[in-house]
Design a protein around this motif. Structure first.
Motif, PDB file in Angstrom:
ATOM      1  N   GLU A  10       0.844  -1.175   0.000  1.00 22.49           N
ATOM      2  CA  GLU A  10       0.000   0.000   0.000  1.00 22.49           C
ATOM      3  C   GLU A  10       0.889   1.238   0.000  1.00 22.49           C
ATOM      4  OE1 GLU A  10      -2.630  -0.175   3.272  1.00 22.49           O
ATOM      5  OE2 GLU A  10      -3.652  -2.003   2.599  1.00 22.49           O
ATOM      6  N   SER A  11       0.616   2.142  -0.936  1.00 23.96           N
ATOM      7  CA  SER A  11       1.386   3.371  -0.989  1.00 23.96           C
ATOM      8  C   SER A  11       0.558   4.436  -1.678  1.00 23.96           C
ATOM      9  CB  SER A  11       2.697   3.156  -1.755  1.00 23.96           C
ATOM     10  OG  SER A  11       2.423   2.787  -3.098  1.00 23.96           O
ATOM     11  N   VAL A  12       0.941   5.666  -1.476  1.00 21.85           N
ATOM     12  CA  VAL A  12       0.298   6.771  -2.177  1.00 21.85           C
ATOM     13  C   VAL A  12       1.066   6.979  -3.468  1.00 21.85           C
ATOM     14  CG1 VAL A  12      -0.317   9.196  -2.073  1.00 21.85           C
ATOM     15  CG2 VAL A  12      -0.412   7.802   0.008  1.00 21.85           C
ATOM     16  N   THR A  13       0.437   6.634  -4.586  1.00 22.64           N
ATOM     17  CA  THR A  13       1.111   6.682  -5.875  1.00 22.64           C
ATOM     18  C   THR A  13       0.561   7.832  -6.699  1.00 22.64           C
ATOM     19  OG1 THR A  13       1.339   4.282  -5.793  1.00 22.64           O
ATOM     20  CG2 THR A  13       1.714   5.350  -7.917  1.00 22.64           C
ATOM     21  N   ALA A  14       1.453   8.625  -7.276  1.00 21.47           N
ATOM     22  CA  ALA A  14       1.027   9.725  -8.138  1.00 21.47           C
ATOM     23  C   ALA A  14       0.234   9.175  -9.315  1.00 21.47           C
ATOM     24  CB  ALA A  14       2.247  10.494  -8.632  1.00 21.47           C
ATOM     25  N   LEU A  15      -0.849   9.878  -9.673  1.00 23.74           N
ATOM     26  CA  LEU A  15      -1.721   9.399 -10.751  1.00 23.74           C
ATOM     27  C   LEU A  15      -0.994   9.325 -12.076  1.00 23.74           C
ATOM     28  CD1 LEU A  15      -5.040  11.291  -9.895  1.00 23.74           C
ATOM     29  CD2 LEU A  15      -4.456   8.898  -9.449  1.00 23.74           C
ATOM     30  N   ASP A  16       0.019  10.170 -12.269  1.00 21.68           N
ATOM     31  CA  ASP A  16       0.747  10.150 -13.534  1.00 21.68           C
ATOM     32  C   ASP A  16       1.992   9.265 -13.483  1.00 21.68           C
ATOM     33  OD1 ASP A  16       2.229  11.712 -11.834  1.00 21.68           O
ATOM     34  OD2 ASP A  16       2.693  13.258 -13.325  1.00 21.68           O
ATOM     35  N   ALA A  17       2.157   8.516 -12.392  1.00 20.20           N
ATOM     36  CA  ALA A  17       3.304   7.605 -12.295  1.00 20.20           C
ATOM     37  C   ALA A  17       3.149   6.488 -13.316  1.00 20.20           C
ATOM     38  CB  ALA A  17       3.400   7.015 -10.896  1.00 20.20           C
ATOM     39  N   PRO A  18       4.242   6.055 -13.939  1.00 18.05           N
ATOM     40  CA  PRO A  18       4.126   4.983 -14.931  1.00 18.05           C
ATOM     41  C   PRO A  18       3.669   3.676 -14.296  1.00 18.05           C
ATOM     42  CG  PRO A  18       6.437   5.454 -14.433  1.00 18.05           C
ATOM     43  CD  PRO A  18       5.631   6.528 -13.774  1.00 18.05           C
ATOM     44  N   LYS A  19       2.933   2.905 -15.081  1.00 20.71           N
ATOM     45  CA  LYS A  19       2.527   1.567 -14.657  1.00 20.71           C
ATOM     46  C   LYS A  19       3.544   0.580 -15.201  1.00 20.71           C
ATOM     47  CE  LYS A  19      -1.163  -1.866 -15.115  1.00 20.71           C
ATOM     48  NZ  LYS A  19      -2.475  -2.168 -15.745  1.00 20.71           N
ATOM     49  N   VAL A  20       4.099  -0.250 -14.312  1.00 18.56           N
ATOM     50  CA  VAL A  20       5.130  -1.209 -14.697  1.00 18.56           C
ATOM     51  C   VAL A  20       4.600  -2.612 -14.448  1.00 18.56           C
ATOM     52  CG1 VAL A  20       7.486  -2.002 -14.324  1.00 18.56           C
ATOM     53  CG2 VAL A  20       6.942   0.437 -14.095  1.00 18.56           C
ATOM     54  N   SER A  21       4.533  -3.412 -15.504  1.00 17.59           N
ATOM     55  CA  SER A  21       4.050  -4.782 -15.403  1.00 17.59           C
ATOM     56  C   SER A  21       5.207  -5.748 -15.535  1.00 17.59           C
ATOM     57  CB  SER A  21       3.012  -5.073 -16.492  1.00 17.59           C
ATOM     58  OG  SER A  21       1.904  -4.202 -16.377  1.00 17.59           O
ATOM     59  N   TYR A  22       5.234  -6.709 -14.621  1.00 13.27           N
ATOM     60  CA  TYR A  22       6.279  -7.731 -14.617  1.00 13.27           C
ATOM     61  C   TYR A  22       5.616  -9.071 -14.325  1.00 13.27           C
ATOM     62  CZ  TYR A  22      10.210 -10.601 -13.117  1.00 13.27           C
ATOM     63  OH  TYR A  22      11.115 -11.632 -12.994  1.00 13.27           O
ATOM     64  N   ALA A  23       6.071 -10.133 -14.985  1.00 13.43           N
ATOM     65  CA  ALA A  23       5.485 -11.462 -14.794  1.00 13.43           C
ATOM     66  C   ALA A  23       6.426 -12.349 -13.989  1.00 13.43           C
ATOM     67  CB  ALA A  23       5.178 -12.106 -16.143  1.00 13.43           C
ATOM     68  N   PHE A  24       5.973 -12.789 -12.846  1.00 15.79           N
ATOM     69  CA  PHE A  24       6.743 -13.691 -11.980  1.00 15.79           C
ATOM     70  C   PHE A  24       6.572 -15.127 -12.438  1.00 15.79           C
ATOM     71  CE2 PHE A  24       6.676 -16.716  -8.465  1.00 15.79           C
ATOM     72  CZ  PHE A  24       7.909 -16.491  -7.874  1.00 15.79           C
ATOM     73  N   ASP A  25       7.643 -15.898 -12.324  1.00 23.68           N
ATOM     74  CA  ASP A  25       7.544 -17.330 -12.564  1.00 23.68           C
ATOM     75  C   ASP A  25       8.504 -18.055 -11.641  1.00 23.68           C
ATOM     76  OD1 ASP A  25       8.300 -20.011 -14.132  1.00 23.68           O
ATOM     77  OD2 ASP A  25       6.343 -19.324 -14.819  1.00 23.68           O
ATOM     78  N   LEU A  26       8.111 -19.245 -11.200  1.00 26.55           N
ATOM     79  CA  LEU A  26       8.950 -20.042 -10.320  1.00 26.55           C
ATOM     80  C   LEU A  26      10.322 -20.314 -10.918  1.00 26.55           C
ATOM     81  CD1 LEU A  26       6.403 -22.761  -9.096  1.00 26.55           C
ATOM     82  CD2 LEU A  26       7.420 -20.947  -7.715  1.00 26.55           C
ATOM     83  N   ALA A  27      10.381 -20.418 -12.250  1.00 29.12           N
ATOM     84  CA  ALA A  27      11.611 -20.830 -12.916  1.00 29.12           C
ATOM     85  C   ALA A  27      12.640 -19.716 -13.037  1.00 29.12           C
ATOM     86  CB  ALA A  27      11.296 -21.377 -14.311  1.00 29.12           C
ATOM     87  N   ASN A  28      12.282 -18.485 -12.704  1.00 30.37           N
ATOM     88  CA  ASN A  28      13.233 -17.388 -12.837  1.00 30.37           C
ATOM     89  C   ASN A  28      14.365 -17.501 -11.820  1.00 30.37           C
ATOM     90  OD1 ASN A  28      11.917 -16.235 -14.974  1.00 30.37           O
ATOM     91  ND2 ASN A  28      10.764 -14.782 -13.736  1.00 30.37           N
ATOM     92  N   ASN A  29      15.477 -16.851 -12.127  1.00 31.23           N
ATOM     93  CA  ASN A  29      16.634 -16.882 -11.240  1.00 31.23           C
ATOM     94  C   ASN A  29      16.501 -15.740 -10.227  1.00 31.23           C
ATOM     95  OD1 ASN A  29      19.274 -16.547 -10.104  1.00 31.23           O
ATOM     96  ND2 ASN A  29      20.066 -17.822 -11.763  1.00 31.23           N
TER      97      ASN A  29
END
Length: 369
Positions: A10-29
């Protein structure tokens, strides 16, 4: 199947802050990606990005085919979408071709311009130096990884329980290694903190099969002879030696360290010793040890650094270099003088704050400009 987002914090995020999408997987290092994880969660906590941590196999963000050494992110700012990749391979002549084709920007840890120009070819314009990577833990990441593993195991366990169990067993050492990592606070030290009048060089040697096509005799030679010469010259003021692997015990029994090689214990040594010696990483990569030295505000002696960094280190300011072992001894001896190393320690503290904390290291990747 739609992706499953995970609320990170939970955080106060600026409305114009970029949205960053990342996909987690068990197999990652997760060991090599830990700095990225800490940076993304830290930026989200500060309200500088909106983090969409996804659970979706087979989507365009999935980079599990690279062994988890290349991360893919979607960065959306307003109506602009950028595909961003982070390549953490040791080798400067290795690129993940599908990701290089997919992305708009490809940040490479081991950035060497001749290899970028000849191997990345028409995609060379996308490739940028990332800088230095190191492994660290963060409490926010600890919680996030625990939740992510449970969610993904639950999701996949119903469909393929045997396969999921096998994957977890394969990854147990990665998670065990991650759990043993120091936090950022355990690396950092004030440049004004008094240090022992000692020279630290604790390193490992490699079997030829582990480093091909790099040259084990070259890497092992400079490391073992550096230990030998430093120990002979500085005697009780030398700290370290070779990590006692089976290979080292067979070939260099007289050069082994008798100190703990656990990451947290090594971080304490780094913070306490007056001079820190570094030699190149595998395939001329910048090894994790160098940013760890910088974070500690240490006085650093290093052989020449070949790869390009996003923000260059300066000879005589951030480090003193050596060309041969006689120079190594002379430079280390000079830097043991607190007055000679005072300015370097202060400069390295400033560099680490500006470029090496997780948020500082990851912020350029998600900058929409």
């Amino acid at each position: 199947m739609p992706g499953l987002g995970v609320a990170v914090l939970e955080s106060v995020t600026a409305l114009d802050a970029p949205k960053v999408s990342y996909a987690f997987d068990l197999a990652n290092n997760h060991y090599h990606l830990s700095l990225l994880y800490a940076g993304l969660t830290g930026l989200a906590a500060e309200g500088r990005i909106r983090l969409d941590w996804r659970m979706q196999g087979g989507c365009e963000l999935d980079a599990t085919a690279t062994g988890g050494m290349v991360a893919r992110m979607l960065v959306v700012h307003g109506d602009q979408e950028h595909r961003v990749a982070l390549d953490l391979f040791d080798r400067s002549d290795t690129f993940d071709s599908p990701t290089l084709q997919w992305c708009d920007r490809y940040y490479k840890r081991s950035f060497y311009e001749p290899h970028v120009a000849t191997i990345a070819d028409e995609n060379a314009r996308k490739v940028r130096p990332f800088g230095m990577n190191y492994a660290c833990r963060d409490k926010r990441v600890d919680r996030l990884l625990a939740r992510s593993v449970m969610i993904q195991v639950t999701q996949r366990g119903f469909r393929a329980p045997t396969r999921v169990a096998r994957r977890l067993l394969e990854q147990r050492n990665v998670f065990r290694t991650y759990a043993s990592l120091p936090t950022l606070a355990e690396f950092k030290e004030s440049p004004s903190t008094p240090r022992q009048e000692s020279v630290l060089f604790q390193t490992r040697v490699w079997e030829p099969s582990e480093v091909a096509p790099d040259h084990a005799e070259e890497i092992n030679g400079i490391r073992s002879e550096s230990v030998r010469r430093l120990r002979a010259y500085f005697k009780s003021r030398f700290v370290g030696g070779l990590v006692p692997t089976r290979y080292a015990e067979e070939r260099y029994p007289d050069l082994l360290t008798n100190l703990s090689t656990k990451r947290r214990d090594f971080a304490k040594l780094v913070r306490s010793c007056g001079v820190l010696v570094y030699t190149r990483g595998l395939h001329h990569s910048v090894a994790f040890k160098l940013p760890e030295y910088l974070l500690s505000s240490g006085a650093i002696v290093t052989d020449p650094i070949r790869n390009e960094l996003s923000c260059p280190l300066r000879e005589g300011v951030n480090y003193a270099s050596f060309g041969d072992l006689d120079e190594l001894i002379g430079v280390a001896d000079r830097l043991l003088n607190a007055n000679a190393s005072k300015a370097m320690r202060s400069a390295n503290c400033d560099y680490a704050t500006a470029h090496l904390t997780p948020c500082a290291a990851v912020a350029p990747l998600v900058d929409h400009r």
